[in-house]
Design a protein around this motif. Sequence first.
Motif, PDB file in Angstrom:
ATOM      1  N   ALA A 273     -37.208  19.756  18.602  1.00 41.23           N
ATOM      2  CA  ALA A 273     -37.186  18.689  17.395  1.00 41.23           C
ATOM      3  C   ALA A 273     -35.901  17.676  17.998  1.00 41.23           C
ATOM      4  O   ALA A 273     -35.751  17.191  16.866  1.00 41.23           O
ATOM      5  CB  ALA A 273     -37.292  19.432  16.196  1.00 41.23           C
ATOM      6  N   PHE A 274     -35.179  18.272  18.758  1.00 44.10           N
ATOM      7  CA  PHE A 274     -34.019  17.345  19.082  1.00 44.10           C
ATOM      8  C   PHE A 274     -33.066  17.390  17.909  1.00 44.10           C
ATOM      9  O   PHE A 274     -32.375  16.687  17.579  1.00 44.10           O
ATOM     10  CB  PHE A 274     -34.500  15.772  19.390  1.00 44.10           C
ATOM     11  CG  PHE A 274     -33.645  15.378  20.429  1.00 44.10           C
ATOM     12  CD1 PHE A 274     -33.535  15.498  21.825  1.00 44.10           C
ATOM     13  CD2 PHE A 274     -32.642  14.431  20.088  1.00 44.10           C
ATOM     14  CE1 PHE A 274     -33.058  14.952  22.612  1.00 44.10           C
ATOM     15  CE2 PHE A 274     -31.601  13.866  20.995  1.00 44.10           C
ATOM     16  CZ  PHE A 274     -31.903  14.211  22.375  1.00 44.10           C
ATOM     17  N   GLN A 275     -33.040  18.466  17.565  1.00 48.71           N
ATOM     18  CA  GLN A 275     -32.100  19.016  16.382  1.00 48.71           C
ATOM     19  C   GLN A 275     -30.671  19.710  16.922  1.00 48.71           C
ATOM     20  O   GLN A 275     -29.765  19.749  16.183  1.00 48.71           O
ATOM     21  CB  GLN A 275     -32.683  19.763  15.200  1.00 48.71           C
ATOM     22  CG  GLN A 275     -33.737  18.976  14.556  1.00 48.71           C
ATOM     23  CD  GLN A 275     -33.233  17.826  14.036  1.00 48.71           C
ATOM     24  OE1 GLN A 275     -32.460  17.924  12.882  1.00 48.71           O
ATOM     25  NE2 GLN A 275     -33.494  16.336  14.368  1.00 48.71           N
ATOM     26  N   GLN A 276     -30.889  20.566  17.980  1.00 51.36           N
ATOM     27  CA  GLN A 276     -29.889  21.292  18.324  1.00 51.36           C
ATOM     28  C   GLN A 276     -29.775  20.879  19.682  1.00 51.36           C
ATOM     29  O   GLN A 276     -30.531  20.895  20.590  1.00 51.36           O
ATOM     30  CB  GLN A 276     -30.329  22.812  18.278  1.00 51.36           C
ATOM     31  CG  GLN A 276     -30.314  23.073  17.032  1.00 51.36           C
ATOM     32  CD  GLN A 276     -30.521  24.777  16.793  1.00 51.36           C
ATOM     33  OE1 GLN A 276     -30.615  25.470  17.936  1.00 51.36           O
ATOM     34  NE2 GLN A 276     -30.410  25.686  15.589  1.00 51.36           N
ATOM     35  N   ILE A 277     -28.374  20.403  20.023  1.00 50.67           N
ATOM     36  CA  ILE A 277     -27.992  20.019  21.351  1.00 50.67           C
ATOM     37  C   ILE A 277     -26.822  20.681  21.732  1.00 50.67           C
ATOM     38  O   ILE A 277     -25.914  20.781  21.035  1.00 50.67           O
ATOM     39  CB  ILE A 277     -27.849  18.438  21.334  1.00 50.67           C
ATOM     40  CG1 ILE A 277     -29.018  17.542  20.520  1.00 50.67           C
ATOM     41  CG2 ILE A 277     -27.567  17.779  22.635  1.00 50.67           C
ATOM     42  CD1 ILE A 277     -28.909  16.290  20.137  1.00 50.67           C
ATOM     43  N   SER A 278     -26.942  20.829  22.973  1.00 53.46           N
ATOM     44  CA  SER A 278     -25.531  21.520  23.742  1.00 53.46           C
ATOM     45  C   SER A 278     -25.300  20.656  24.974  1.00 53.46           C
ATOM     46  O   SER A 278     -26.030  20.650  25.559  1.00 53.46           O
ATOM     47  CB  SER A 278     -25.800  23.017  23.821  1.00 53.46           C
ATOM     48  OG  SER A 278     -26.473  23.366  24.645  1.00 53.46           O
ATOM     49  N   VAL A 279     -23.943  20.812  25.127  1.00 54.88           N
ATOM     50  CA  VAL A 279     -23.619  19.993  26.350  1.00 54.88           C
ATOM     51  C   VAL A 279     -22.521  21.246  27.119  1.00 54.88           C
ATOM     52  O   VAL A 279     -21.663  21.513  26.392  1.00 54.88           O
ATOM     53  CB  VAL A 279     -22.761  18.514  26.357  1.00 54.88           C
ATOM     54  CG1 VAL A 279     -22.161  18.122  27.399  1.00 54.88           C
ATOM     55  CG2 VAL A 279     -23.793  17.523  25.561  1.00 54.88           C
ATOM     56  N   LYS A 280     -23.021  21.653  28.154  1.00 55.83           N
ATOM     57  CA  LYS A 280     -22.173  22.703  28.782  1.00 55.83           C
ATOM     58  C   LYS A 280     -21.418  22.110  29.969  1.00 55.83           C
ATOM     59  O   LYS A 280     -22.152  21.326  30.708  1.00 55.83           O
ATOM     60  CB  LYS A 280     -22.835  23.864  29.183  1.00 55.83           C
ATOM     61  CG  LYS A 280     -23.374  24.691  27.638  1.00 55.83           C
ATOM     62  CD  LYS A 280     -24.311  25.677  28.196  1.00 55.83           C
ATOM     63  CE  LYS A 280     -24.782  26.623  26.571  1.00 55.83           C
ATOM     64  NZ  LYS A 280     -25.395  27.708  27.076  1.00 55.83           N
ATOM     65  N   GLY A 281     -20.165  22.526  30.369  1.00 56.88           N
ATOM     66  CA  GLY A 281     -19.498  22.089  31.783  1.00 56.88           C
ATOM     67  C   GLY A 281     -19.447  20.803  31.884  1.00 56.88           C
ATOM     68  O   GLY A 281     -19.479  20.277  32.863  1.00 56.88           O
ATOM     69  N   LEU A 282     -19.067  20.314  30.590  1.00 63.82           N
ATOM     70  CA  LEU A 282     -18.840  18.597  30.747  1.00 63.82           C
ATOM     71  C   LEU A 282     -17.624  18.433  31.395  1.00 63.82           C
ATOM     72  O   LEU A 282     -16.356  18.908  31.113  1.00 63.82           O
ATOM     73  CB  LEU A 282     -18.688  18.013  29.395  1.00 63.82           C
ATOM     74  CG  LEU A 282     -18.435  16.725  29.370  1.00 63.82           C
ATOM     75  CD1 LEU A 282     -19.535  15.686  30.024  1.00 63.82           C
ATOM     76  CD2 LEU A 282     -18.225  15.999  27.798  1.00 63.82           C
ATOM     77  N   GLU A 283     -17.878  17.716  32.449  1.00 61.80           N
ATOM     78  CA  GLU A 283     -16.379  17.584  33.153  1.00 61.80           C
ATOM     79  C   GLU A 283     -16.450  15.838  33.552  1.00 61.80           C
ATOM     80  O   GLU A 283     -17.110  15.152  34.012  1.00 61.80           O
ATOM     81  CB  GLU A 283     -16.375  18.130  34.692  1.00 61.80           C
ATOM     82  CG  GLU A 283     -16.376  19.554  34.688  1.00 61.80           C
ATOM     83  CD  GLU A 283     -16.167  20.038  36.165  1.00 61.80           C
ATOM     84  OE1 GLU A 283     -15.884  19.407  36.857  1.00 61.80           O
ATOM     85  OE2 GLU A 283     -16.500  21.474  36.235  1.00 61.80           O
ATOM     86  N   ILE A 284     -15.113  15.233  33.131  1.00 62.50           N
ATOM     87  CA  ILE A 284     -14.970  13.889  33.258  1.00 62.50           C
ATOM     88  C   ILE A 284     -13.743  13.781  34.059  1.00 62.50           C
ATOM     89  O   ILE A 284     -12.726  14.056  33.684  1.00 62.50           O
ATOM     90  CB  ILE A 284     -14.856  13.083  31.996  1.00 62.50           C
ATOM     91  CG1 ILE A 284     -15.905  13.416  31.203  1.00 62.50           C
ATOM     92  CG2 ILE A 284     -14.668  11.648  32.267  1.00 62.50           C
ATOM     93  CD1 ILE A 284     -15.807  12.942  29.975  1.00 62.50           C
ATOM     94  N   ASN A 285     -13.972  13.116  35.260  1.00 58.98           N
ATOM     95  CA  ASN A 285     -12.779  12.524  36.251  1.00 58.98           C
ATOM     96  C   ASN A 285     -12.716  11.219  36.345  1.00 58.98           C
ATOM     97  O   ASN A 285     -13.493  10.679  36.304  1.00 58.98           O
ATOM     98  CB  ASN A 285     -13.024  13.260  37.552  1.00 58.98           C
ATOM     99  CG  ASN A 285     -13.405  14.520  37.690  1.00 58.98           C
ATOM    100  OD1 ASN A 285     -14.611  15.201  37.951  1.00 58.98           O
ATOM    101  ND2 ASN A 285     -12.340  15.540  37.215  1.00 58.98           N
ATOM    102  N   THR A 286     -11.354  10.765  35.832  1.00 56.67           N
ATOM    103  CA  THR A 286     -10.929   9.411  35.972  1.00 56.67           C
ATOM    104  C   THR A 286      -9.836   9.030  36.762  1.00 56.67           C
ATOM    105  O   THR A 286      -8.969  10.113  37.159  1.00 56.67           O
ATOM    106  CB  THR A 286     -10.668   8.979  34.382  1.00 56.67           C
ATOM    107  OG1 THR A 286      -9.433   9.588  34.083  1.00 56.67           O
ATOM    108  CG2 THR A 286     -11.893   9.184  33.618  1.00 56.67           C
ATOM    109  N   ALA A 287      -9.801   7.979  37.200  1.00 56.80           N
ATOM    110  CA  ALA A 287      -8.721   7.300  38.023  1.00 56.80           C
ATOM    111  C   ALA A 287      -8.425   6.029  37.635  1.00 56.80           C
ATOM    112  O   ALA A 287      -9.315   5.151  37.731  1.00 56.80           O
ATOM    113  CB  ALA A 287      -9.016   7.380  39.747  1.00 56.80           C
ATOM    114  N   VAL A 288      -7.129   6.020  36.937  1.00 59.70           N
ATOM    115  CA  VAL A 288      -6.810   4.561  36.633  1.00 59.70           C
ATOM    116  C   VAL A 288      -5.753   3.707  37.159  1.00 59.70           C
ATOM    117  O   VAL A 288      -4.705   4.341  37.715  1.00 59.70           O
ATOM    118  CB  VAL A 288      -6.395   4.736  35.167  1.00 59.70           C
ATOM    119  CG1 VAL A 288      -6.004   3.487  34.481  1.00 59.70           C
ATOM    120  CG2 VAL A 288      -7.171   5.387  34.207  1.00 59.70           C
TER     121      VAL A 288
END
Length: 735
Positions: free
Chosen positions: A234-249
């Motif tokens: 039902a798209f009611q429960q959402i989990s995001v695991k191991g989210l990794e964001i790498n940035t270079a400014v």
Amino acid sequence: MKFIKISLYLIVGFFVIAVLAVGVILASFDTDKYEAVISKEVKKTTGRELTIGNIEFSLFPWLGFEVRQLALSNAAGFDAEHMAKVARLDAHIELISLFKGDIRVDTVRVHELQLFLGKNKQAQTNWDDILQKLAADSDAVDQGKSEDEDKDAAEDASSILAVSINGVSFKDGTVQWEDASTGQSVSVGQLNLQTGAIRPNKALPLSLSADVSLSEPQASIKLDLQASVEFDQAFQQISVKGLEINTAVKTSGLPGGEMQADIKTDIRLDLQKQTARLSDLNIQSGGLELRVQADATQLSDAPQVKGKITLKRFDPTALVKLLAIELPVMSSSEVLKSAAMQVDFSATETSLNLQSLLINLDQSAIKGGLSVRQFDKPIIKYQLALDQINLDDYLPPAEEKPAADSAAPPNVRANAAKADVPINLPVDMLRGLNISGEFKLGKLQAFEQSISNFRVVTSAAGGLIKLREIKASLLEGSLSASAQLDVRKKTPQYALKLNATEINADSVLSPILQKMSGKEEMRLSGKSNVSLDVKSRGQSVNALTANSNGQFKFSMGKAQLYGMDAEYFVRQGVIGYLEKKQYPVPEKWRKTYQPRDTTALKKAQATAVIRNGVIDNRDLLLDSSRFKITGAGKINLVKEVLDYRAVVDVNPVETKTAADRVLDVPMPVFVRGGFAQPEVSIDTRVWRKSVGKELKAEVKKEIKQAIKKENKEKIKVKKEKAKEKLKDKLRGLFK
């Protein structure tokens, strides 16, 4: 077995017939006709023109289509011709899954998406018209629907989620944002998005990369993102695991022109319960490591968030070095070596609470809490306590003061105009303050002085700022004070009340004496009691000084006066006067007394009234065993000018000589002129009159003594002559 074989033949035959039927349909499919139908429907829905270059279909084993050169027109008034363009769009459905009731869609591929977004000078975006039209159409449809139709629509929508998709792929996309209202421009290039299979209750691998550039400030950002996403049917429960964001400014504003940041976290969202959780958020950049835990509830109705923020211990000196910031020279090389922070927080749409706050800097720690309500008109409350800090370690090393120029002309500033310094208060900000709280400080070391048990209670509302209670142990005594700033009217008004008990006068009164006398060596030490009650108003330092009104009082018991010997000053005056009158001064009297650097006082006290920046004192008393000084006069703080008269009454050890007796005559002294170089002179008219009487009495005494002596000499001579006559007569008798 025969039945099964026949059944299989029928199924295969049916499948072949179905494939042939679909093939015939696709072979006779008029793409031009359906391109027109699609464009017409888009025009009806969005009000925009959709152009399609070409549509191609495939049949086996995947039923699919490939659309080339899609373009959606832009809103009127924007430079770009199209709002969105796609070079190629691919979508395929496994043919056999249509017969199995389990629809499987192959990876949906979008090639070279170009998205042009913008805002004009009137702050209107190029999608506002689409949203307005969709909202209007939605309202019209909702009004014509029954409850059963709504239920059917919801069931249809939920059934769409049963479709499984092998993935979504965006390659070589670009997004351009132009904001004419601010001049900001953002460009996203090399946009690539790749997902794994999209199936309910199954982990969805996701990766995204992009190059971002900004016009103001000029900067470029390289972004890479990895995560695993999972959601229910039902798209009611959402989990995001191991989210990794790498940035270079990269930007000229950063040291070395570049900085990297790495972000890791897990996110869980429950739309049915309206909750969300941010777990183990970890941000690392430039030697800093920030950790966050957060839970949110009532997401749709009234969002509430609570959690904990931890800034791991780091080296501030290394950080500022990385940022290419040059620190000033400090007295100690052991400071700015360690810092850390942690706090529990809770927040709503209208409030923020910080609790269990702990900030560490080297050997110091701040604990407490803070709350903010009504962000539009913040109401702030706080409770903070700093255990101890040695500011001397953070201040520059003490420098030797240059020698004073003794050749400076007297009264150089007596009539000089004093440069004014405006006081530019942020009046609007101060009027908007609504603050109440308490700050405590265990121990402070600053400017070689120690303050302990410091406490200040603050309140501010409607432009009236009060330090309602200030208490501290300092200078070996105690302080109790209150202060007020009132900016409710055009001209700010100030008020200060202060009571200091048993404090060391050296740090408080000595600077005043030094400024008024122009002598660095002049000091006063000992336990003192000081009280001050003063009010003023103004928008500059001079105005504040000129409008000062109030009262001042100080008293001391035993004390030490340095850099001034009143007896020596009087002796020099006596010698000068007697020499001028050609009255003999014994050499022994001249040399027996040498000036003393220190004078022990038995008592010191004074009260004063402050009127329009002028201190008026009438009862100065400095009492010692050798002399007593009384005084009265005015100190003009506006012009920095003294007009004071003191009387020095010396108590000589003996009064045998005329010089001793003249020394015993109280000497009135004028202290006049500018603070920098005041003139000290004897009130000769009054003093000479008193001394003249003393000398006149002394002369009369000496004359009497001379006459008496002369008479004695005459009597003696007569007696001698009588004796001689008697002797002569006796000798005549015996001849």
